[in-house]
Scaffold this active site. Structure first.
Site, PDB file in Angstrom:
ATOM      1  N   TYR A 435      28.062 -15.219  27.337  1.00 44.21           N
ATOM      2  CA  TYR A 435      27.785 -14.209  28.366  1.00 44.21           C
ATOM      3  C   TYR A 435      26.354 -14.298  28.910  1.00 44.21           C
ATOM      4  O   TYR A 435      25.561 -15.074  28.442  1.00 44.21           O
ATOM      5  CB  TYR A 435      28.181 -12.805  27.931  1.00 44.21           C
ATOM      6  CG  TYR A 435      27.531 -12.138  26.743  1.00 44.21           C
ATOM      7  CD1 TYR A 435      26.352 -12.568  26.168  1.00 44.21           C
ATOM      8  CD2 TYR A 435      28.140 -10.997  26.204  1.00 44.21           C
ATOM      9  CE1 TYR A 435      25.789 -11.901  25.093  1.00 44.21           C
ATOM     10  CE2 TYR A 435      27.580 -10.323  25.122  1.00 44.21           C
ATOM     11  CZ  TYR A 435      26.407 -10.778  24.578  1.00 44.21           C
ATOM     12  OH  TYR A 435      25.852 -10.116  23.527  1.00 44.21           O
ATOM     13  N   GLU A 436      26.118 -13.530  29.934  1.00 49.98           N
ATOM     14  CA  GLU A 436      24.811 -13.547  30.631  1.00 49.98           C
ATOM     15  C   GLU A 436      24.517 -14.946  31.184  1.00 49.98           C
ATOM     16  O   GLU A 436      23.364 -15.381  31.237  1.00 49.98           O
ATOM     17  CB  GLU A 436      23.727 -13.082  29.648  1.00 49.98           C
ATOM     18  CG  GLU A 436      22.506 -12.454  30.304  1.00 49.98           C
ATOM     19  CD  GLU A 436      22.807 -11.138  30.983  1.00 49.98           C
ATOM     20  OE1 GLU A 436      23.706 -10.400  30.534  1.00 49.98           O
ATOM     21  OE2 GLU A 436      22.170 -10.862  32.000  1.00 49.98           O
ATOM     22  N   GLY A 437      25.575 -15.635  31.648  1.00 46.77           N
ATOM     23  CA  GLY A 437      25.443 -17.019  32.104  1.00 46.77           C
ATOM     24  C   GLY A 437      25.661 -17.955  30.932  1.00 46.77           C
ATOM     25  O   GLY A 437      24.855 -17.958  30.001  1.00 46.77           O
ATOM     26  N   GLN A 442      22.842 -22.114  31.963  1.00 43.24           N
ATOM     27  CA  GLN A 442      21.397 -22.034  31.676  1.00 43.24           C
ATOM     28  C   GLN A 442      20.749 -23.413  31.796  1.00 43.24           C
ATOM     29  O   GLN A 442      19.657 -23.564  32.344  1.00 43.24           O
ATOM     30  CB  GLN A 442      21.160 -21.497  30.254  1.00 43.24           C
ATOM     31  CG  GLN A 442      21.763 -20.141  29.962  1.00 43.24           C
ATOM     32  CD  GLN A 442      21.232 -19.041  30.858  1.00 43.24           C
ATOM     33  OE1 GLN A 442      20.061 -19.037  31.235  1.00 43.24           O
ATOM     34  NE2 GLN A 442      22.090 -18.119  31.243  1.00 43.24           N
TER      35      GLN A 442
END
Lengths: 590, 590
Positions: A435-437, A442
């Site tokens: 999650y969060e990319g 990243q």
């Protein structure tokens, strides 16, 4: 057997001896009054809260999980009380602005508390983490009226926050999202759409949930340049601040997940609900991204925190579990006597302590970016944070997961059994890589955007800092022995960086194919740098770390250089192979 | 979206083109009649059974799990029917001796069916796997009367088997076990003790469970040389073969596990139950170990099977999921267009196909060991199997777990959600790194015992085979390009092997510290060898693999050499560092 104790002594070593944060804070007008004694007390108190209140809820929350009852999410027993205790003690407002009831403490302190939250109860920690993220977006982009209406109650924990980005067909590629926002006559908007994977989307711990929702205006351009951000409260707020009618927001379902069972990950339906725009039309993604650095640092620290919790149990087990003999003459020994078990423990510890140092280093740069009076310093610090954010997010969660798997292995069969706690850490840690990319995203961000940021000045400046530490390594014999392998790895990293930026690996496919290996290489060199700094700090006059911990630092640093860093050469070679073998095969022949 | 199809075409490529098994079977008197067409039909049928019967029970079995009701284990809905269908079709007796109702097919065929069982339903596959292991121990060591009484019903699936080794304080170190066996006047024994982690310890799918229990005689020497093996049936068997009274065996508890929820992992109490000795007094561990090679090969193949199931879902998802753009001109593309996604898929496939080749290679050696008329050939094959067993067990489960984690990552957020299936594979695959001897124990076995086996002749012979393939690589341009990196990695492996056997790394601590990295290095070179053999087979006259699969093999082989094998140098360097940094730190300073 399973337990968690916040590593405050090691944290204070970083703040005091390695990064000398008092000197940094002295340059930041709003932070000059922070002293290490106060910070130490805060960390002790936070550690106590996490060990005594949150940690005991971790296993039971995993077993009980969240339930959806008549459209309302019920959190596991004890969570609502813990949230109240957390909020009453002011932990939610630690680094929030004083104007809205926060304590305005530095990010450097916040990030260490975040680590404790994640280590003791990852599911719980997401509630304050997301609330803080939502507050930061509101503070940076919303109208004064929205700030005044929402921030005080969110910072005090009376309300919580959620961020609604992902849709069924729009995950990594948010440009594809379809939720709409249509203007109303009173300046507010009607938001309609369905979102998935919404952490803390609903619960019974607070009176209201404030959703930040990405949506499209009727005439918005396609793709990421046509996305706006809306604040949509679960319960509408009257002009006097009291709660009014229920907004047209409902929970479609709770996701069934591998881990973080006590965290309600919701399918959320915005059924023509009322919302208020945050920031400019079509600039919603930019507004979201202003707080993304902080959120991604937070997620990285989740990987670190879980790894530390797993490592503490593994160490305790290794000292108590009697199995095997060290040699023919001895009786049965604790398994920590066996080299392979020690290898597993050191592989965890040499990651955890370097990762914590990287997190503190980055948080300190965020404090400079936010509080330093000099524009140029703020600018440079901000660029450094931008560079390091994908590294922290991905490397701390990738290596953190690997550490949790190692911590499970130390316990043998018991590692697979729920009651021993280690398997939950593996399941919980796994989400942070996604999650969060995702960590793949990243890595793309690092290679494609961040290496070229400001003409490559930030990455050059970062490498220059490492060279500077290397240059001072000769002053301590332990450090000097570590410098050689680190310098060799840095050379490899600098070489491959040049090739990716403008050399023979600068094509889109080569960069894309290289990204994950490159990020790992970048992280290994960064961890090595942190070890060198820690060992140098152990030799500095006035250092406060007790001698047994100094010996531990030197041993873990040596282990890292000898037993982990050699991967740098392999990664360099893998990257150097380019995308040829990866792109040649037609899709249908995979 | 989640699905599983047995990779019969790739399996037949290995049997026909890579290992030319018909030529090998022609030398084995009992196996001469096997032809590839029949084997192909068996694999097709097995694949159909696994896809249609076992795979649909995999997710539901995970959710429902096993339950302990009034002392009896209830398996998930559908398992008993599936077991009956499995047994009725004769799958349990595939490689069992014809004397007791089996089909005496080669291990080479059995291992491919094992892969399908593990891929489609790991929990279910353990039932026949453990039953077969118990049968092999009984066949090799028990009295004729025990064989006649138990083997036919176990091979037909009317009864199942379980192996009871581990106790609370005796896991990796079985020498510590405390279960006792006291003689009765009729030649049988009274067995008393408690065992943990007993897979298939009890269930409701068959009429009886035959436990093989390790215990100590009253006058037994301490340690591993005082352990005997006992057959203890859940229900006593009358002289006429009918079932009699319940034996004094009870289920103490079901373990709560990270995965394989449909597999009943029991705490078993042997409360003075009646048992019969299998083999000689105090030689129980040796009796158990005669079938350990086969069991460990089976567990290795579990890692491979789960990786393949995860890989198939990841590939299907990558082809369907639309997200992102390949470049500025194109519209949204399936994610398989992105180099990083292709990298993940190829990392999985380049492991899976090489691992399958290694499993077939090893199984074929087991067939030579069992069936070859020449003593010397049998001896050499047996030693090669002994050498490779820890490599197969540990490497296929370690890399298999990593592949399952990658397969989960391909699905992004969906990878974390139960309904998509990928997270179960990660949870299930994790156990295979732990049971049947942890992978750390396997590595110790390889370095300490197997490298020195028969004065090191087996390991030299193994390396010589790789050199032989390398020497023939020049005949094909694709193979020639792969040979250079493989030769370099083999050089490293040979060099570090010599150092561990009798060089500067031969101390107990250095070997212990090196073991896990060494096993990984050994596996990487072995996988590289398999890739070279597969690519050579693609160029051989008469090869049957269709052209698209040939192109796939060449691409995956190139990927492996360029993007995976470089780790060999890093591992060599890590091993070369010795145990110094690992042993220096006192236990209490960790």
């Amino acid at each position: 057997m399973p337990h968690y104790k916040a590593p405050v002594e090691d944290m204070m070593f970083l703040l005091r001896d390695v990064f000398r944060v008092e000197d940094v804070f002295a340059e930041l007008p709003e932070q000059q009054e922070n002293d290490l004694e106060t910070i130490g007390n805060i960390l002790e108190e936070a550690g106590k809260f996490c060990s005594e209140i949150l940690y005991p809820l971790n296993a039971v929350g995993d077993i009980e999980g969240c339930r959806l009852e008549n459209g309302v999410v019920r959190t596991p027993q004890g969570f609502a009380e813990a949230w109240k205790a957390f909020s009453d003690a002011g932990w939610g407002g630690l680094s929030a602005p004083t104007d809205y009831g926060g304590q305005n403490l530095p990010r450097t302190v916040q990030i260490l508390v975040d680590e404790m939250l994640s280590a003791s109860n990852l599911s719980f920690g997401l509630f304050p983490g997301l609330t803080r993220g939502a507050c930061e977006a509101i503070e940076a982009h919303a109208s004064q009226n929205l700030k005044d209406t929402y921030l005080p109650n969110m910072i005090s924990g009376v309300w919580t926050g959620a961020m609604a980005l992902t849709e069924g067909n729009a995950g990594s590629d948010l440009g594809l999202l379809k939720t709409t926002a249509v203007p109303r006559s009173d300046g507010s908007w009607t938001v309609t759409g369905s979102k998935i994977f919404i952490s803390s989307g609903d619960h019974d711990m607070a009176e209201n949930v404030i959703h930040l929702v990405l949506a499209r205006l009727p005439d918005a351009p396609a793709g990421t340049k046509g996305i706006s951000l809306f604040l949509c409260p679960k319960v509408l707020v009257n002009a006097d601040g009291s709660l009014g009618a229920q907004n047209a927001i409902s929970v479609g379902a709770l996701e069934h997940k591998m881990g973080i069972h006590a965290q309600p990950t919701c399918v959320m339906n915005y059924d023509g609900c009322q919302g208020w725009m945050v920031g400019e039309p079509n600039r919603g993604l930019a507004a979201m991204f202003t707080m993304m650095n902080a959120e991604r640092l937070f997620v990285g620290v989740q990987g670190l925190g879980v790894a530390d919790a797993s490592g503490q149990t593994a160490l305790a087990y290794a000292r108590e579990r009697l199995q095997g003999r060290a040699d023919d003459r001895s009786g049965v020994v604790p398994i920590i006597a066996h080299a392979d078990v020690r290898r597993m423990l050191l592989s965890m510890q040499s990651f955890i302590e370097a990762a914590r140092a990287m997190a503190v280093y980055t948080a300190l740069e965020m404090d400079r970016e936010k509080f330093h009076p000099d524009d140029a310093v703020r600018q440079r610090a901000g660029e450094n944070v931008a560079l390091l954010t994908p590294v922290i997010k991905a490397a701390l969660t990738d290596f953190g997961f690997e550490a949790a798997v190692a911590g499970q292995q130390v316990l043998g069969g018991h590692g697979y059994i729920r009651e021993w706690g280690q398997e939950q850490y593996v399941r919980d840690a796994r989400i942070a890589m996604i999650y969060e990319g995702t960590n793949g995203i990243q890595a793309q961000d690092l290679v494609i955007r961040k290496l070229s940021l400001a003409d490559g000045q930030p990455v050059r400046a970062y490498f220059a800092q490492i060279h500077q530490t290397l240059a001072s390594a000769a002053m301590d014999s332990y450090a000097a022995a570590l410098a050689e392998p680190l310098r060799a790895a840095l050379d490899l990293l600098e070489g491959v960086t040049a090739r990716l930026v403008s050399g023979d690996l600068a094509s889109a496919d080569d960069r894309n194919a290289a990204a994950v290996d490159y990020l790992r290489l970048f992280a290994l060199v960064s961890f090595g740098w942190m070890w060198l700094r820690m060992v140098l700090a152990c030799a500095a006059p006035g250092k406060t770390l007790p001698e047994p911990r100094v010996r531990h630092k030197r041993a873990a640093a040596t282990f890292f250089m000898q037993r982990v860093l050699p991967q740098a050469a392999a990664l360099t070679q893998q990257i150097g192979a380019g995308a040829g073998s990866i792109m040649a095969l037609p899709d249908e022949m995979f």
